[in-house]
Scaffold this motif. Structure first.
Motif, short mmCIF file in Angstrom:
data_model
loop_
_atom_site.label_atom_id
_atom_site.label_comp_id
_atom_site.label_asym_id
_atom_site.label_seq_id
_atom_site.Cartn_x
_atom_site.Cartn_y
_atom_site.Cartn_z
N LEU A 102 70.37 146.35 -20.48
CA LEU A 102 70.08 145.70 -19.20
C LEU A 102 71.08 144.57 -18.92
CD1 LEU A 102 67.96 145.99 -16.90
CD2 LEU A 102 66.66 144.18 -18.00
N HIS A 103 72.36 144.85 -19.17
CA HIS A 103 73.45 143.90 -18.90
C HIS A 103 73.26 142.56 -19.62
CE1 HIS A 103 75.21 146.57 -15.90
NE2 HIS A 103 73.98 146.78 -15.45
N LEU A 107 64.34 139.68 -21.10
CA LEU A 107 63.13 139.67 -20.29
C LEU A 107 62.00 138.90 -20.95
CD1 LEU A 107 63.04 143.40 -19.10
CD2 LEU A 107 64.03 141.42 -17.94
N GLN A 108 62.03 138.78 -22.26
CA GLN A 108 60.93 138.15 -22.98
C GLN A 108 61.13 136.65 -23.15
OE1 GLN A 108 60.21 139.13 -27.23
NE2 GLN A 108 58.22 139.88 -26.54
N LYS A 109 62.35 136.23 -23.45
CA LYS A 109 62.65 134.81 -23.66
C LYS A 109 63.77 134.41 -22.72
CE LYS A 109 61.21 134.78 -28.53
NZ LYS A 109 61.60 134.43 -29.91
N THR A 110 63.39 134.15 -21.48
CA THR A 110 64.39 133.87 -20.45
C THR A 110 65.14 132.56 -20.68
OG1 THR A 110 62.66 132.85 -19.09
CG2 THR A 110 63.12 135.18 -18.72
N TYR A 307 58.85 150.38 -21.77
CA TYR A 307 57.50 149.85 -21.83
C TYR A 307 57.01 149.08 -20.59
CZ TYR A 307 60.13 145.61 -22.98
OH TYR A 307 61.00 144.57 -22.95
N PRO A 308 57.87 148.62 -19.65
CA PRO A 308 57.33 147.85 -18.52
C PRO A 308 56.46 148.69 -17.59
CG PRO A 308 59.70 147.49 -18.80
CD PRO A 308 59.34 148.67 -19.63
N VAL A 334 62.90 144.74 -30.35
CA VAL A 334 63.40 143.49 -29.78
C VAL A 334 63.38 143.67 -28.27
CG1 VAL A 334 65.34 141.91 -29.61
CG2 VAL A 334 64.82 143.01 -31.79
N ARG A 335 62.50 142.94 -27.58
CA ARG A 335 62.23 143.20 -26.16
C ARG A 335 63.06 142.28 -25.27
NH1 ARG A 335 56.23 145.67 -25.45
NH2 ARG A 335 56.28 146.94 -27.34
N THR A 336 64.35 142.41 -25.36
CA THR A 336 65.23 141.71 -24.44
C THR A 336 65.42 142.53 -23.17
OG1 THR A 336 67.10 142.68 -25.64
CG2 THR A 336 66.46 140.44 -26.23
N SER A 337 65.59 143.82 -23.33
CA SER A 337 65.78 144.74 -22.21
C SER A 337 64.46 145.41 -21.88
CB SER A 337 66.84 145.77 -22.59
OG SER A 337 66.90 146.83 -21.65
N ASP A 338 64.46 146.24 -20.82
CA ASP A 338 63.29 147.05 -20.52
C ASP A 338 63.25 148.31 -21.39
OD1 ASP A 338 65.50 148.10 -19.29
OD2 ASP A 338 64.55 148.47 -17.36
N HIS A 339 64.30 148.53 -22.18
CA HIS A 339 64.35 149.63 -23.15
C HIS A 339 64.40 149.05 -24.55
CE1 HIS A 339 65.31 153.25 -20.56
NE2 HIS A 339 65.47 152.26 -19.70
#
Length: 351
Positions: A102-103, A107-110, A307-308, A334-339
């Protein structure tokens, strides 16, 4: 009697969802839509079948068992029954990470000071990294990143393909990469093809990002509690129309990828964001081309990589063909991206 009739209807829909991936999307998108819902339908059917057994209705429950047995092949595509393997003594192995990042967003820890995505890649230390939605390490192309970790990534992976291009695919490797040109196949730009010269041999590799459904945020939230019923009905109409257009486009893209490897003798690995689920038409195209699913071969339980919006879908795949053996495929939570990423280990058998 009403319950039995409703159960039979559910069993029929479940069976259709299992085999919906056999229906060409050019004819109707309904088969592809049913396949996306296969996990839900199988779960409902399993609960109903157990309930009928518990209440002593053996005949209708036995129909459910027969349905499950008849659908065993597509069920195993979603619910694998494999296990991890140990490498053969003396055989070379390599590790490969595929991840739609996601570039570089988080998403989890902005408010995180740095890039957990880059830090995770450095911690995992795979031999090959295949990234989607990644154009480069410059500030304007990475929404959130640490220059220090980016520099460490580039130093650790001296061989690179795709960085700085107009599309969002890149491959980073510790070992030499060589671009493969398939002629007209390369006109599908959401893929990068190369060979990798590993210590144990040479493999061909494709990092793909197949076309998505193109849903906006409102359409992705269709199953949430937000919005009125009329609004949801209107959104559902738009969602179905987008799915109707997206399935054939993705099928054609997958057809181009598989066509490029026709007649290629060396082992091939195809990874990336397929934007489609196991047992789908797109997935089955790769199986028909001789590919196997590394996750299914090495795991015992379903997984998800997206998962979103309450969409728990297995959209990212690790497929292989030829004289290599998958040892493990691990989901990186590791939920940084939507994948979520997939880290796989393969063995190259000794000559």
């Amino acid at each position: 009697m009403v319950g039995m009739i409703a159960t039979l209807v559910i069993y029929i829909i479940t069976a259709l969802s299992c085999f919906g991936g056999l229906i060409p999307p050019e004819i109707t998108p309904l088969g592809c839509v049913l396949t996306i819902g296969m996990p839900v339908m199988l779960t409902i059917s399993a609960i109903i079948t157990v309930a009928w057994f518990c209440f002593g209705h053996w005949i209708i429950a036995s129909v459910g068992v027969v349905m499950f047995l008849a659908c065993a092949s597509p069920i195993k595509m979603w619910f694998p029954m494999g296990h991890e393997e140990q490498p053969t003594p003396g055989a070379a192995t390599f590790t490969l990470l595929t991840w739609n990042i996601l570039h570089g967003d988080d998403l989890q820890k902005t408010d995180y000071d740095g890039s957990r995505t880059m830090e995770t890649i450095l911690r995992l230390d795979p031999d090959i990294v295949c990234l989607q939605e990644m154009q480069g390490f410059s500030a304007e192309k990475m929404r959130k990143f640490s220059q220090a970790s980016a520099d460490s990534i580039l130093a650790r992976y001296p061989y690179q393909l795709g960085l700085g291009t107009t599309y969002d695919i890149c491959i980073l490797s510790k070992y030499p990469l060589r671009h493969i040109y398939f002629g007209s196949v390369n006109k599908f730009t959401l893929a990068e093809y190369c060979t990798v010269k590993l210590p144990g041999g040479v493999i061909a590799l494709a990092n793909v990002h197949l076309p998505s459904f193109g849903l906006d945020e409102d359409e992705k939230n269709i199953f949430s509690t937000e919005g009125t019923l009329d609004n949801k009905e209107d959104i559902s109409h738009h969602v179905f129309n987008k799915l109707k257009r997206a399935f054939p486009v993705r099928a054609e893209a997958a057809r181009k990828v598989t066509r490029g490897f026709e007649g290629l003798a060396m082992p091939v690995v195809v990874v990336g964001d397929f934007n489609d689920v196991p047992a789908s038409w797109t997935y089955r195209m790769f199986l028909k081309a001789g590919f196997k699913d590394a996750y299914c071969a090495t795991n015992f339980f379903p997984t998800y990589t997206f998962y979103p919006h309450l969409f728990y879908f297995h959209l990212d795949q690790v497929l292989y063909r030829g004289n290599i053996r998958p040892l493990s495929v691990e989901r990186i939570n590791v939920r940084t991206s939507d994948h979520l990423g997939l880290l796989s280990t393969f063995e190259i058998p000794p000559l």
